[in-house]
Every structure is written in C-alpha cells, then in structure tokens.
Write a protein that holds these residues in place. Structure first.
Motif, PDB file in Angstrom:
ATOM      1  N   GLY A  20       0.653  -1.269   0.185  1.00 32.40           N
ATOM      2  CA  GLY A  20       0.092  -0.055  -0.091  1.00 32.40           C
ATOM      3  C   GLY A  20       0.697   1.279  -0.045  1.00 32.40           C
ATOM      4  N   TYR A  21       0.208   2.435   0.427  1.00 28.79           N
ATOM      5  CA  TYR A  21       0.750   3.696   0.389  1.00 28.79           C
ATOM      6  C   TYR A  21       2.083   3.798   1.581  1.00 28.79           C
ATOM      7  N   GLY A  22       2.877   4.658   1.538  1.00 27.20           N
ATOM      8  CA  GLY A  22       3.994   4.496   2.682  1.00 27.20           C
ATOM      9  C   GLY A  22       4.586   3.510   2.646  1.00 27.20           C
ATOM     10  N   TYR A  23       4.891   2.660   1.576  1.00 27.53           N
ATOM     11  CA  TYR A  23       5.753   1.535   1.669  1.00 27.53           C
ATOM     12  C   TYR A  23       7.221   1.885   1.941  1.00 27.53           C
ATOM     13  N   ASP A  24       7.886   0.956   2.285  1.00 30.56           N
ATOM     14  CA  ASP A  24       9.329   0.968   2.564  1.00 30.56           C
ATOM     15  C   ASP A  24      10.237   1.108   1.345  1.00 30.56           C
ATOM     16  N   LEU A  25      11.125   1.767   1.109  1.00 26.83           N
ATOM     17  CA  LEU A  25      11.983   1.517   0.008  1.00 26.83           C
ATOM     18  C   LEU A  25      13.460   0.713   0.446  1.00 26.83           C
ATOM     19  N   PRO A  26      13.254  -0.584  -0.027  1.00 25.71           N
ATOM     20  CA  PRO A  26      14.505  -1.387   0.549  1.00 25.71           C
ATOM     21  C   PRO A  26      15.908  -0.788  -0.023  1.00 25.71           C
ATOM     22  N   ALA A  27      16.963  -1.440   0.479  1.00 23.76           N
ATOM     23  CA  ALA A  27      18.162  -0.929  -0.005  1.00 23.76           C
ATOM     24  C   ALA A  27      18.540  -0.567  -1.425  1.00 23.76           C
ATOM     25  N   THR A  28      17.908  -1.600  -2.176  1.00 23.48           N
ATOM     26  CA  THR A  28      18.304  -1.552  -3.719  1.00 23.48           C
ATOM     27  C   THR A  28      17.301  -0.372  -4.345  1.00 23.48           C
ATOM     28  N   LEU A  29      16.060  -0.288  -3.698  1.00 23.04           N
ATOM     29  CA  LEU A  29      15.171   0.735  -4.481  1.00 23.04           C
ATOM     30  C   LEU A  29      15.223   2.145  -3.808  1.00 23.04           C
ATOM     31  N   ALA A  30      16.298   2.452  -2.662  1.00 19.35           N
ATOM     32  CA  ALA A  30      16.390   3.506  -2.224  1.00 19.35           C
ATOM     33  C   ALA A  30      16.616   4.692  -2.857  1.00 19.35           C
ATOM     34  N   PRO A  31      17.519   4.438  -4.038  1.00 20.12           N
ATOM     35  CA  PRO A  31      17.719   5.827  -4.826  1.00 20.12           C
ATOM     36  C   PRO A  31      16.395   6.269  -5.574  1.00 20.12           C
ATOM     37  N   LEU A  32      15.498   5.707  -5.442  1.00 21.43           N
ATOM     38  CA  LEU A  32      14.128   6.149  -6.128  1.00 21.43           C
ATOM     39  C   LEU A  32      13.162   6.901  -5.007  1.00 21.43           C
ATOM     40  N   ALA A  33      13.759   7.020  -4.036  1.00 15.54           N
ATOM     41  CA  ALA A  33      13.081   7.872  -2.781  1.00 15.54           C
ATOM     42  C   ALA A  33      12.464   9.320  -3.394  1.00 15.54           C
ATOM     43  N   PRO A  34      13.162  10.191  -4.290  1.00 15.41           N
ATOM     44  CA  PRO A  34      12.690  11.361  -4.782  1.00 15.41           C
ATOM     45  C   PRO A  34      11.450  11.196  -5.710  1.00 15.41           C
ATOM     46  N   ILE A  36      19.327   0.728 -10.667  1.00 11.64           N
ATOM     47  CA  ILE A  36      18.211   1.741 -10.283  1.00 11.64           C
ATOM     48  C   ILE A  36      18.635   3.047  -9.970  1.00 11.64           C
ATOM     49  N   GLU A  37      19.972   3.216  -9.966  1.00  9.89           N
ATOM     50  CA  GLU A  37      20.341   4.583  -9.808  1.00  9.89           C
ATOM     51  C   GLU A  37      20.236   5.349 -11.039  1.00  9.89           C
ATOM     52  N   GLN A  38      20.309   4.352 -12.299  1.00  8.22           N
ATOM     53  CA  GLN A  38      20.343   5.061 -13.667  1.00  8.22           C
ATOM     54  C   GLN A  38      18.915   5.388 -13.918  1.00  8.22           C
ATOM     55  N   LEU A  39      17.960   4.397 -13.358  1.00  7.23           N
ATOM     56  CA  LEU A  39      16.578   4.639 -13.549  1.00  7.23           C
ATOM     57  C   LEU A  39      16.207   5.824 -12.834  1.00  7.23           C
ATOM     58  N   ALA A  40      16.575   5.856 -11.654  1.00 10.95           N
ATOM     59  CA  ALA A  40      16.118   7.326 -10.949  1.00 10.95           C
ATOM     60  C   ALA A  40      16.652   8.477 -11.694  1.00 10.95           C
ATOM     61  N   TYR A  41      17.701   8.460 -12.514  1.00 10.81           N
ATOM     62  CA  TYR A  41      18.249   9.639 -13.025  1.00 10.81           C
ATOM     63  C   TYR A  41      17.281  10.051 -14.136  1.00 10.81           C
ATOM     64  N   PHE A  42      16.809   8.853 -14.894  1.00 10.10           N
ATOM     65  CA  PHE A  42      15.769   8.947 -15.910  1.00 10.10           C
ATOM     66  C   PHE A  42      14.456   9.327 -15.535  1.00 10.10           C
TER      67      PHE A  42
END
Length: 449
Positions: free
Chosen positions: A66-80, A350-356
């Motif tokens: 649901g909403y407010g899910y946690d971002l595990p280490a791998t997905l953390a760069p997607l925080a913004p 994932i960092e490159q995805l976050a850039y895009f």
C-alpha cells in the motif's frame, strides 16, 4: 529557414541544415490549436526498460504493502520519485519457463519480456516469438509521431548464432518484436540516436548533413538559431525560460556525446563497446536516457524500449567495485558475498533509472510534469538468477499515465498473474486497447484503488 507547425503533434519546429528540431509544448502557442486538440495535450508515453539476470529479491521487495511502503536498500535511490512509483510484486511470465524446451532461460527471459510468447528453440533463421507490447502500441498509433518507436540498448549483441543452449542470439539481444519472426534491432550509439532524432531526410541525407556539420564544427543549434531567435520574441516570459532551458539541454547532450567520441578503447577493456560510446557505462545509460527524454519532449516518438544489458550479460562492474561477471554472480548458490555484489549491481541499475525518472519529473508539461503523463515499466524477465524462475518478477511502474494510475504504492497481485495483464492495462491507458497480448488473461485492476 522558417518556423512551421508539425502536422501531427502541433508542436513548433525549428529548421536548419539537415536539422528539424521539435520543441516542447508551450502555453504561448496554445491558441494555434483547436480547443479539442488542446484538451488532448500533452500526449501519453510508454517506455520499457530491461535488465538481465534477475535481482536479489530480499533487498528489492518492500516489506509493507500500500501507500507509505518502505524502500529497501536496492530501491532507495528512487526516494525522490517514490510517490510516482508503483512496485508490483507477483507477476509471472509463464512462457519464459522451459515448458518442455529445456535449458535457455536467459534467452527466453528477454524474448518473453514484452511479448509473453514462448520462443521457438532454434539458433537458425526460423526464429519465432510474438509481437511485443511496444510494437502493438506503435502499430496501432502509426502516424501520430515521426518515429513510431525508439529501440535503445547498451550492448550491441548479435543477430545470429547460438547464444544460450540452442537459442538464437536474436532472442538474447532483443526485447522488441514487430512480428513473430522480426525482432526490432536496437541502437547502442548515442550519437546515432541523436542524429536520427534531429536530422532531416533519408539516412544518406542525414549522414551527409551530419558530416557537413561535423566538418564545420558547429552545434546542431547553430543551424536553427534564426528560427529560435524569431520564436523567442513571440513567447511569454515562462515559455522563453522553457525554450532556453530546452535548448541548453540539447546542447549539453551534444557536448557529452562529443566528449564520448573522444574516447578510444585499450585492448584490455573488460567488455567491448562500439566506437562513439562513452567509456563509462553509467554515462552511457544516462545518455541513452537523455535521448528518450528528448524524444518524448519533442514528440519525436511516444514509445521506447531500452535494454540496459543483453540477456545473460556477464559484464563486470568495476566502477562499483564488482569486478566479477554479472551472469556468473547470478549463479550464487546462496553465497552471501555474491548476494551482496548482486545487490550492488541491482542498485547501480536503479540509480540510472532514478536519473531517468527525475529527468521526466523535472520537465514541466501541461498542469504537471512529463512523468505524470508517462508509463515507465522497468524489470527483468527472471526473478532470481540462480533459480532461473519466472514468477514473482521484479517489476516497477513509474508515472501517472495521464492521471489513470494511482501511484505511490506497493501492490501484490495473485500468484501466476501474467505480466501481460499489466501490458493490456497500459495499452488501454495509452489509447491503443487490444483484446489480448501474449498469454494475458485480463486487465490488472490493481493500477487503480
């Protein structure tokens, strides 16, 4: 030179020597279109990004739904962009399984990724898969943009031969298929993509004009300067800033491509890359991401695919202190040290995805951003690289789809839900609905609450 209106996109075009530079949608130009056309702007876009060898799911999967899910280490760069992101757990590609065909999971994982079709096991010319979701959309929206679709990659791959246990290299090197027997080749050189997007005329004409510009050592913007100055005087303050920012962005990409061309490669480079490609792999991915942003921003196309690496890629990642081959690491046999290295590779991607995604989010359009009007699907055709399994695939869906997707959630679908159900739902939102694709069984209701 003259400023003209594109017949399809109603966006202003700047023209010069072999250059046709479409501009973003601008409020100052809105009166030039009818009320019905203004409502239809901005358009929706779709992009599909493929990564090989699965992921380390424990460091990928949020613990909360649901909403407010946690971002595990791998997905953390997607925080913004977390509020613009949906993590989808549980999707399956059954046709990526052997189903009696034996080994070859990596090749199948790429060929099935966007088709949902079982590939014929052959390393000859009689290849067969299915029409991919991007090409279904492209074929059903033909004529809406200059290019029906854009196919990009970072590894050139091979079009023939045996690349995986009796499967043709065509399966490993492509995710886009225009027919059951026709993979759509990808472009790996950023300069070639740039020239294709912004060069006028046929391929020989584009090459000729590109050579002329190269000999004169001028920017592509120098050839549309007169048009740009004329347009600048007709715009409001906000659109003048938007025009300046856009042209500066085009020039920045040009300069980065020029710098990439200056590199030569030593014989001891771990992985061969085609000439004109940045030496740094991350920069290569980011340049290709910029090509997609520019293509969407100028409405050159609304559909793109991007293979960050080919299926089964054994690229090493020395830039993040992982000298081991990716494919070799994916056969981890439960080794914790290998898990940690795989997670580093997953996070790098994932960092490159976050850039895009942040590029799309920072590009204003209409009442929101370009990301609000896009659907960006990212994932792999394998779940765990060691098990070679095709259920519970790592899948992300970013963007609002023009207000049709309730993002910012982690959802879990029922086991064995075909990934093609997601594709059916995306095609609906893109405006190119079909009855089925691949092994779909229905729409994915989880995209809306």
């Amino acid at each position: 030179m003259s400023i003209r209106q594109s017949r399809f996109s109603r966006r202003t075009i700047l023209q010069g020597l072999g250059v046709s530079l479409a501009l973003p949608w601008m409020e100052s130009l809105a009166p030039r279109v009818s009320a019905a056309e203004a409502i239809a702007l901005p358009p929706k876009r779709m992009a599909f990004l493929f990564v090989p060898n699965g992921v380390h799911l424990p460091n990928w999967t949020p613990s909360r739904l649901g909403y407010g899910y946690d971002l595990p280490a791998t997905l953390a760069p997607l925080a913004p962009v977390q509020d613009d992101l949906m993590v989808i757990s549980g999707l399956t590609h059954d046709k990526g399984r052997a189903n009696g065909d034996g080994p070859g999971d990596h090749a199948r994982s790429a060929s099935v990724f966007l088709t949902g079709a079982q590939p014929r096991k052959t390393d000859g010319l009689d290849i067969r898969s299915g029409v991919s979701v991007d090409q279904v959309a492209a074929q059903n929206s033909a004529g809406a943009t200059k290019f029906a679709s854009l196919e990009l990659g970072c590894e050139p791959g091979r079009g023939s031969g045996n690349c995986d246990s009796g499967y043709s290299c065509s399966y490993s090197s492509n995710v886009s298929w225009s027919s059951e027997s026709s993979p759509v080749g990808k472009e790996t050189n950023p300069r070639s993509v740039f020239e294709r997007l912004f060069g006028d005329g046929s391929t020989p004409q584009r090459d000729k004009h590109a050579m002329q510009r190269e000999q004169l050592r001028k920017s592509i913007l120098d050839y549309v300067a007169d048009d740009a100055r004329s347009l600048h005087s007709k715009l409001g303050n906000n659109d003048r800033r938007k025009l300046d920012e856009y042209l500066n962005g085009v020039r920045e990409v040009e300069q980065r491509i020029e710098r990439a061309d200056e590199f030569t490669f030593n014989e001891d480079v771990d992985y061969p890359m085609p000439a004109g490609v940045p030496k740094d792999y991350g920069e290569h991915i980011r340049l290709m991401s910029d090509m997609m942003v520019l293509a969407f921003q100028t409405d050159r196309t609304r559909i793109a695919t991007f293979m960050l690496a080919d299926a089964g890629s054994n690229r090493s990642y020395r830039q993040i202190d992982v000298p081991d081959g990716h494919h070799e690491l994916s056969h981890h046999r439960g080794d914790a040290a290998k898990h940690e290295k795989i997670s580093r590779i997953n996070r790098f991607h994932i960092e490159q995805l976050a850039y895009f995604l942040q590029k799309l989010k920072s590009t204003p359009e209409g009442n929101g951003s370009m990301l609000d009007h896009s659907m960006i699907c990212y994932g792999s055709g394998l779940s765990d690289g060691d098990r070679h399994n095709n259920e519970n695939l790592p899948v992300l869906l970013a963007g609002g789809g023009g207000g049709t997707i309730d993002s910012g959630r982690h959802v879990r679908v029922r086991p064995e839900t075909p990934m093609c159900n997601l594709f059916l739902s995306m095609l609906d939102r893109f405006g190119t609905p079909v009855d089925f694709i691949g092994d779909s069984t229905g729409r994915l209701s989880e995209l809306r609450v």
